[in-house]
Write an enzyme that holds these catalytic residues in place. Structure first.
Site, mmCIF file in Angstrom:
data_model
loop_
_atom_site.group_PDB
_atom_site.id
_atom_site.type_symbol
_atom_site.label_atom_id
_atom_site.label_comp_id
_atom_site.label_asym_id
_atom_site.label_seq_id
_atom_site.Cartn_x
_atom_site.Cartn_y
_atom_site.Cartn_z
ATOM 1 N N LYS A 190 0.703 -1.159 -0.089
ATOM 2 C CA LYS A 190 0.044 0.058 0.139
ATOM 3 C C LYS A 190 0.823 1.334 0.060
ATOM 4 O O LYS A 190 1.857 1.287 0.977
ATOM 5 C CB LYS A 190 -0.733 -0.014 1.260
ATOM 6 N N GLU A 224 7.398 -7.008 1.076
ATOM 7 C CA GLU A 224 5.923 -6.784 1.857
ATOM 8 C C GLU A 224 5.150 -7.969 1.629
ATOM 9 O O GLU A 224 4.478 -8.541 2.520
ATOM 10 C CB GLU A 224 5.275 -5.458 1.845
ATOM 11 N N LYS A 262 -2.260 -1.797 -3.751
ATOM 12 C CA LYS A 262 -3.097 -0.296 -3.772
ATOM 13 C C LYS A 262 -2.550 0.635 -3.624
ATOM 14 O O LYS A 262 -1.221 0.943 -3.017
ATOM 15 C CB LYS A 262 -3.829 -0.435 -2.402
HETATM 16 C C1 PBG Z 1 -6.996 3.363 5.483
HETATM 17 C C2 PBG Z 1 -7.488 3.057 3.997
HETATM 18 C C3 PBG Z 1 -7.524 4.246 3.153
HETATM 19 C C4 PBG Z 1 -8.110 3.514 1.839
HETATM 20 C C5 PBG Z 1 -8.468 2.509 2.494
HETATM 21 N N1 PBG Z 1 -8.309 1.878 3.741
HETATM 22 C C6 PBG Z 1 -6.892 5.404 3.451
HETATM 23 C C7 PBG Z 1 -5.710 5.784 3.676
HETATM 24 O O1 PBG Z 1 -4.765 4.967 3.881
HETATM 25 O O2 PBG Z 1 -5.156 7.020 3.796
HETATM 26 C C8 PBG Z 1 -8.292 4.222 0.705
HETATM 27 C C9 PBG Z 1 -9.292 3.912 -0.216
HETATM 28 C C10 PBG Z 1 -9.428 4.801 -1.271
HETATM 29 O O3 PBG Z 1 -8.886 5.731 -1.588
HETATM 30 O O4 PBG Z 1 -10.555 4.132 -2.104
HETATM 31 N N2 PBG Z 1 -7.954 2.785 6.523
#
Ligand code: PBG
Length: 308
Positions: free
Chosen positions: A181, A218, A233
Site C-alpha cells: 500500500k 512486503e 493499492k
Molecule cells: C485506511 C484506508 C485508506 C483507504 C482504504 N483504507 C486510506 C488511507 O490509507 O489513507 C483508501 C481507499 C480509497 O482511496 O479508495 N484505512
C-alpha cells in the site's frame, strides 16, 4: 473471434464493493468528491448490499464512519460501534451469499487520523498498534465478519491478527492483507468519504511510490505471516507492481481501484470528456490483465450489472 481469443476475463464475482456506513445517519449522505458514492445509514447499507449481491458482486468491504473519535480509536473495538454493528447487519442480511469483509485499521476512529496509536513523540507506535489491531480483529470476528482487511501497513500486523483470531477460536476468519500500500495522493477523496481527521501524511508507514522491489518484500512477509490474500493499492498507477506480485504470490492477489481513480473518471465523464462506461470497463479489465484475481472498486455493482 476476439471473444474466443480474449486473454482476460472480468466477471461480477471477481469484484468487491467498498461501502461506507455513518454512525447515526438517518439517510444516506452523498460524498461530494465521489459522485454516486454515499455514506450509508444502517438501513441503506443493507439495501445496497442486497443490490450488490443480487448483481453478482463477490464481496463487500465495509468502512465505518464514527461520530466520536479518540486517541486510541475506541470506537473500533466497541461491539456497538458503527463498523461492528454494520458487520453484524450484513452478516445477517447477505452473509450466506457473499463474503463480508471489513477494513481493519484505526484511522477512521482516531482523532489524529493516523492508522495506529501514537507514542510519546507523536509518531505512530507500531507495536502498541498491533495490540489494538488484535482486539479489533476479534471484535469484527465476533460480529460475524468473514474476512478482515488490515490496511494500516504496520510491521507484523498479519501475524498479530492471525494469532489473536486463532486464540479466540476464529480459525476460519480469513485475512486480506493490504500488503503493498503506497502513500498515495489518489486516496484523497476517501479521506472526505470517511471524514478523516488526518493532518499531514502516512509516509512513515505507507510505501514510497518510487519503489517496486520493496512491494515484493512486503508481500513475502505477509504471506509468511498467514495472509490468505494479498493486495496492491492503488491499482492503476501500480500495474507493474501488481504484475510482479501476481507472478510470485502463492495466494490470490487483490487490487484496490481507489477513490481518486474513481473520481477522475467520474469527473471527466460528468464533463463529457470521456466515455464513462467504456473507461470503467477498460480500467477494471486492465487491473485483471495485470494479474489481479480480485478487484475492489466503487463501480462493483454497476459494472456487475453490465457484465451479466
Ligand atoms: C485506511 C484506508 C485508506 C483507504 C482504504 N483504507 C486510506 C488511507 O490509507 O489513507 C483508501 C481507499 C480509497 O482511496 O479508495 N484505512
Amino acid at each position: 473471434m476476439r471473444r474466443l481469443v480474449s486473454e482476460s476475463s472480468l466477471r461480477p464475482q471477481q469484484l468487491v464493493l467498498p461501502m461506507f456506513v455513518a454512525e447515526g445517519a438517518a439517510e444516506p449522505q452523498p460524498i461530494a468528491s465521489m459522485p454516486g458514492v454515499v455514506q450509508h445509514s444502517r438501513d441503506s447499507l443493507r439495501k445496497a448490499a442486497v443490490e450488490a449481491v443480487t448483481a453478482g458482486v463477490g464481496g463487500l468491504m465495509l468502512f465505518g464512519v464514527p461520530t466520536d473519535k479518540d486517541a486510541v480509536g475506541s470506537g473500533a473495538t466497541d461491539p456497538d460501534g458503527v463498523l461492528n454493528r454494520a458487520i453484524a447487519d450484513l452478516a445477517a442480511e447477505v452473509g450466506d451469499a457473499t463474503v463480508v469483509m471489513a477494513d481493519l485499521c484505526l484511522d477512521e476512529f482516531t482523532d489524529h487520523g493516523h492508522c495506529g496509536v501514537l507514542g510519546g513523540d507523536g509518531s505512530v507506535d507500531n507495536d502498541a498498534t498491533l495490540k489494538r489491531y488484535a482486539e479489533m480483529a476479534v471484535c469484527q470476528a465476533s460480529a460475524g465478519v468473514h474476512m478482515v482487511g488490515p490496511s494500516g501497513m504496520m510491521d507484523g500486523q498479519v501475524a498479530a491478527i492471525r494469532s489473536a483470531l486463532d486464540v479466540a477460536g476464529f480459525v476460519d476468519v480469513a485475512i486480506l492483507a493490504y500488503s503493498a500500500k503506497y502513500a498515495s495522493a489518489f486516496f484523497g477523496p476517501f479521506r472526505e468519504a470517511v471524514g478523516s481527521s488526518l493532518q499531514g501524511d502516512r509516509r512513515t508507514y505507507q510505501q514510497d511510490p518510487a519503489n517496486r522491489r520493496e512491494a515484493l518484500r512486503e508481500v513475502r512477509l505477509d504471506i509468511a505471516e498467514g495472509a490468505d490474500l494479498v493486495m496492491v493499492k492503488p491499482a492503476l498507477g501500480y500495474l507493474d507492481v501488481l504484475s510482479d506480485v501476481a507472478a510470485m504470490s502463492e495466494v490470490p492477489v487483490a487490487a484496490y481501484n481507489v477513490s481518486g481513480e474513481y473520481s477522475m473518471v467520474e469527473a471527466a465523464a460528468a464533463n463529457g470528456w470521456i466515455d464513462r462506461r467504456a473507461a470503467v470497463l477498460e480500467a477494471l479489465t486492465s487491473i485483471r490483465r495485470a494479474g489481479a484475481d480480485v478487484v475492489l472498486t466503487y463501480w462493483a455493482t454497476e459494472a456487475a450489472g453490465w457484465l451479466t
